[in-house]
Scaffold this active site. Structure first.
Site, PDB file in Angstrom:
ATOM      1  N   HIS A 117       0.701  -1.211   0.259  1.00 12.24           N
ATOM      2  CA  HIS A 117       0.000  -0.121   0.014  1.00 12.24           C
ATOM      3  C   HIS A 117       0.987   1.260   0.095  1.00 12.24           C
ATOM      4  O   HIS A 117       2.151   1.338   0.611  1.00 12.24           O
ATOM      5  CB  HIS A 117      -0.902  -0.304   1.321  1.00 12.24           C
ATOM      6  CG  HIS A 117      -1.830   1.000   1.344  1.00 12.24           C
ATOM      7  ND1 HIS A 117      -1.500   2.278   1.776  1.00 12.24           N
ATOM      8  CD2 HIS A 117      -3.084   0.727   1.002  1.00 12.24           C
ATOM      9  CE1 HIS A 117      -2.722   2.891   1.653  1.00 12.24           C
ATOM     10  NE2 HIS A 117      -3.659   2.169   1.304  1.00 12.24           N
ATOM     11  N   ASP A 194       3.195  -4.029   8.209  1.00 14.32           N
ATOM     12  CA  ASP A 194       1.933  -3.380   8.121  1.00 14.32           C
ATOM     13  C   ASP A 194       0.549  -4.406   8.288  1.00 14.32           C
ATOM     14  O   ASP A 194       0.411  -5.342   7.477  1.00 14.32           O
ATOM     15  CB  ASP A 194       1.643  -2.699   6.786  1.00 14.32           C
ATOM     16  CG  ASP A 194       0.513  -2.236   6.232  1.00 14.32           C
ATOM     17  OD1 ASP A 194      -0.554  -2.110   7.120  1.00 14.32           O
ATOM     18  OD2 ASP A 194       0.417  -1.498   5.296  1.00 14.32           O
ATOM     19  N   GLN A 197      -4.480  -4.942   7.202  1.00 17.59           N
ATOM     20  CA  GLN A 197      -5.616  -6.148   6.576  1.00 17.59           C
ATOM     21  C   GLN A 197      -5.336  -7.270   7.297  1.00 17.59           C
ATOM     22  O   GLN A 197      -5.917  -8.388   6.851  1.00 17.59           O
ATOM     23  CB  GLN A 197      -5.109  -6.343   4.909  1.00 17.59           C
ATOM     24  CG  GLN A 197      -5.202  -4.894   4.100  1.00 17.59           C
ATOM     25  CD  GLN A 197      -6.967  -4.323   4.353  1.00 17.59           C
ATOM     26  OE1 GLN A 197      -7.776  -5.158   4.703  1.00 17.59           O
ATOM     27  NE2 GLN A 197      -7.065  -3.280   3.608  1.00 17.59           N
ATOM     28  N   LYS A 220     -10.794  -0.129  10.443  1.00 18.53           N
ATOM     29  CA  LYS A 220     -11.018  -1.456   9.644  1.00 18.53           C
ATOM     30  C   LYS A 220     -11.147  -2.720  10.416  1.00 18.53           C
ATOM     31  O   LYS A 220     -11.400  -3.718   9.775  1.00 18.53           O
ATOM     32  CB  LYS A 220      -9.516  -1.860   8.763  1.00 18.53           C
ATOM     33  CG  LYS A 220      -9.295  -0.795   7.719  1.00 18.53           C
ATOM     34  CD  LYS A 220      -8.008  -1.150   7.042  1.00 18.53           C
ATOM     35  CE  LYS A 220      -7.488  -0.145   6.272  1.00 18.53           C
ATOM     36  NZ  LYS A 220      -7.911   0.234   4.994  1.00 18.53           N
ATOM     37  N   CYS A 358      -4.732   2.253  -4.041  1.00 16.62           N
ATOM     38  CA  CYS A 358      -3.479   2.585  -3.381  1.00 16.62           C
ATOM     39  C   CYS A 358      -2.292   1.696  -3.457  1.00 16.62           C
ATOM     40  O   CYS A 358      -1.145   1.828  -2.859  1.00 16.62           O
ATOM     41  CB  CYS A 358      -3.751   2.930  -1.833  1.00 16.62           C
ATOM     42  SG  CYS A 358      -4.982   4.138  -1.692  1.00 16.62           S
TER      43      CYS A 358
HETATM   44  C1  LIG Z   1      -2.369  -2.864   3.660  1.00 14.93           C
HETATM   45  C2  LIG Z   1      -2.788  -1.168   3.954  1.00 14.93           C
HETATM   46  N1  LIG Z   1      -1.852  -0.490   4.678  1.00 14.93           N
HETATM   47  C3  LIG Z   1      -2.115   0.641   5.152  1.00 14.93           C
HETATM   48  C4  LIG Z   1      -3.474   1.123   4.833  1.00 14.93           C
HETATM   49  C5  LIG Z   1      -3.617   2.517   5.443  1.00 14.93           C
HETATM   50  O1  LIG Z   1      -4.506   2.612   6.390  1.00 14.93           O
HETATM   51  P1  LIG Z   1      -5.203   3.978   6.829  1.00 14.93           P
HETATM   52  O2  LIG Z   1      -5.841   4.755   5.710  1.00 14.93           O
HETATM   53  O3  LIG Z   1      -6.160   3.694   7.618  1.00 14.93           O
HETATM   54  O4  LIG Z   1      -4.054   4.665   7.155  1.00 14.93           O
HETATM   55  C6  LIG Z   1      -4.433   0.367   4.331  1.00 14.93           C
HETATM   56  C7  LIG Z   1      -5.770   0.825   4.039  1.00 14.93           C
HETATM   57  O5  LIG Z   1      -6.313   1.131   3.218  1.00 14.93           O
HETATM   58  C8  LIG Z   1      -4.025  -1.076   3.953  1.00 14.93           C
HETATM   59  O6  LIG Z   1      -4.953  -1.640   3.401  1.00 14.93           O
END
Ligand SMILES: Cc1ncc(COP(=O)(O)O)c(C=O)c1O
Lengths: 405, 151
Positions: A117, A194, A197, A220, A358
């Site tokens: 991401h 990270d 998910q 999430k 993203c």
């Molecule tokens: C794998 C992953 N990392 C990071 C994020 C970023 O999360 P947030 O937008 O809540 O900071 C997301 C969310 O879209 C994600 O799916």
């Protein structure tokens, strides 16, 4: 076993939007009443700032807020002092990256993959420019998956940081983080994981994984927006600089610019935090724990297998991650641009996401610029999947344009 | 009302028009000719990525071209835009662009000016797709405002 009808009763949106089939939980999850009550209770019954007031309500909020560290610690198996509250996974990852600058010198390498991401790539990209480090990518297979062998083939002496999602957000590949962490540590590298998910969907044990950092967002996992967590190993947190300076995180300062910072985790929580968010996250974690993360994981796996099997029966659908056991289904309707198809699904009350999610360099791996991502959570049902599959079977260029007439 | 306008009231016809412009976009593909200006529209949305080129000489829009990765609405609305712009004076072109944005904003507009682009008249109903229906038009508007010459 999860009692799905009872679980669904906890989510008021199912009463308020009876027609909606929500398959976008990878973007953000729905919220149960207990979380809504925890957040609104802060507004209606016990409003105050934290770490500042000398009255009873303020003390109550201090206990709730700081007490949530224990709840998070029991959830991911760490010490409560290793739990930093942030605004989201993105803020957590940025803080981890910023704090690790100290340990890096020009020429050092951050090893990641093209399935990550933006939030786990852009902070490192920024450091390429600012610190002279280099970002490298471990190879993925055509479904966006990383194996331990592929990781090892890309690992070398200059790699100081390994930055990987436990579960990636487009293809839902579960990466072998435990094995990777072991190998990375043998090279003396730090592991930034990270968990955006993974933490909402499976039991996660940071001690067992032995990652140095874990980032995730409350929104999430049934929690409120604007609240996230950064787990960091104590010995690293004590050496790291905060990304933000301001109130609460300092112990004292004087006119000559001398500042004495508080210890972690408060050192990394400058300014008034999302107190209601943290309190709401606590309610969310307790809600998930009551259902059981093992149960959630098992049910989602079963649901995903059913979804995949039904989608594979459709001739007009191409699936990009069929072999993943778990996570979202990434697909396109043949000959229809993802956003057009998602627009058609929306006209049938199916909420999915289209685009590149993203993960803007993943297309170099899976061979498509954009996909539709249908993502599940434990409140989804086979009936909802049947409705989604029926709508998917009707996706065509004519129907996608037809929604405008 | 002439027969052409009558046809443009028929949803089936409008749907066909969008399909046609999507599958066989007009003035598609970019040129290396340095006398063209271009605007790359990629920062508005994370999906559509369109480049529009135009050649404006002595107050006349001589040519407009475009290319990119985009949905049906972005592609067809931009294709329709190229048809409407080419051969017009700068003032006429600007008036058409204004009329189009009035339609997209669901205000009073003159369908005769917009010809086939009236196929986009219902996009306002899907708020998230307004970006798609305007991406190419915004690029054109920008180039018309910048005037002739090079950046
Ligand atoms: C794998 C992953 N990392 C990071 C994020 C970023 O999360 P947030 O937008 O809540 O900071 C997301 C969310 O879209 C994600 O799916």
């Amino acid at each position: 076993m999860i009692d799905i009808p009872t679980v669904r009763k906890a989510f008021p949106i199912f009463q308020n939007q009876p027609e909606l089939v929500y398959l976008d939980s990878a973007a953000t999850s729905l919220k149960p009443q207990c979380v809504i009550d925890a957040v609104s209770g802060f507004y209606t019954d016990h409003t105050s700032n934290v770490h500042r007031g000398d009255y009873a309500i303020a003390a109550e909020n201090d206990a709730l807020y700081d007490g949530t560290r224990k709840v998070v610690a029991s959830f991911i198996h760490c010490d409560p002092r290793e739990v930093i509250f942030t605004h989201n996974a993105t803020a957590s990852l940025n803080q981890a990256a910023y704090g690790l600058r100290k340990f890096l010198k020009p020429g050092d390498v951050v090893l990641t993959t093209k399935a990550e991401h933006a939030s786990n790539l852009l902070p490192w990209f920024a450091m390429q420019k600012e610190c002279g480090i280099k970002v490298e990518y471990a190879p993925l297979d055509s479904q966006g998956r990383l194996t331990e062998e592929a990781f090892l083939s890309a690992m070398h002496d200059k790699v100081r940081i390994v930055a990987l999602a436990q579960v990636t957000n487009v293809t839902g590949a579960e990466q072998p983080i435990k094995a990777i962490a072991k190998a990375a540590h043998a090279y003396g590298a730090y592991v930034v994981c990270d968990g955006a998910q993974s933490v909402p969907h499976m039991p996660v044990d940071v001690r067992d994984l032995d990652v140095d950092f874990l980032a995730f967002s409350a929104h999430k996992m049934c929690g409120p927006g604007g609240t996230g967590v950064l787990y960091g190993k104590k010995e690293l947190l004590t050496q790291m600089d905060p990304l933000l300076y301001g109130g609460d995180m300092n112990a004292r300062f004087s006119s000559d610019g001398t500042v004495i910072l508080k210890e972690a985790p408060v050192r990394f929580e400058a300014g008034t935090p999302a107190i209601e968010g943290v309190i709401g996250m606590r309610a969310a974690i307790e809600f998930l724990q009551k259902i059981g993360m093992d149960n959630i994981h098992a049910y989602e796996k079963e649901l995903r297998a059913y979804f995949l099997q039904r989608m594979q029966e459709l001739n007009n659908i191409e699936i990009y991650n069929p072999d993943n056991a778990y996570g979202p289904v990434a697909f396109n309707a043949k000959g229809v641009f993802s956003q057009d198809a998602a627009g058609y699904l929306a006209s049938r009350n199916i909420a999915v996401r289209s685009g590149n999610h993203c993960a803007k360099i993943l297309h170099e791996v899976i061979g498509t610029d954009s996909t539709i991502r249908a993502s599940l959570y434990f409140y989804n049902t086979k009936e909802e999947i049947d409705r989604c599959v029926a709508a998917c079977s009707d996706i065509s260029l004519e129907n996608a344009i037809g929604i405008f007439f | 009302m002439n027969s052409m306008n009558h046809l443009l009231d028929d949803p089936m016809v409008l749907r066909e028009l969008i399909m046609d412009h999507y599958q066989y976009p007009h003035h598609h593909g970019l040129t290396d000719d340095p006398s063209y200006r271009h605007v790359h529209m990629a920062s508005d949305s994370c999906i559509d990525d369109i480049t529009v080129q135009s050649k404006i000489v002595d107050g006349i829009v001589e040519d407009v071209r475009f290319d990119g990765v985009a949905c049906t609405i972005s592609t067809s609305s931009t294709s329709m835009m190229t048809d409407l712009m080419i051969g017009k004076t700068k003032e006429q072109a600007e008036a058409i662009v204004d009329e189009y944005f009035r339609m997209i904003d669901h205000k009073e507009y003159d369908p005769d000016v917009l010809e086939e682009a009236v196929a986009m008249k219902n996009v306002y109903k899907q708020a998230n797709r307004i970006k798609c229906a305007t991406i190419g038009w915004k690029a054109m508007k920008q180039m018309l405002e910048e005037g002739e010459g090079h950046e």
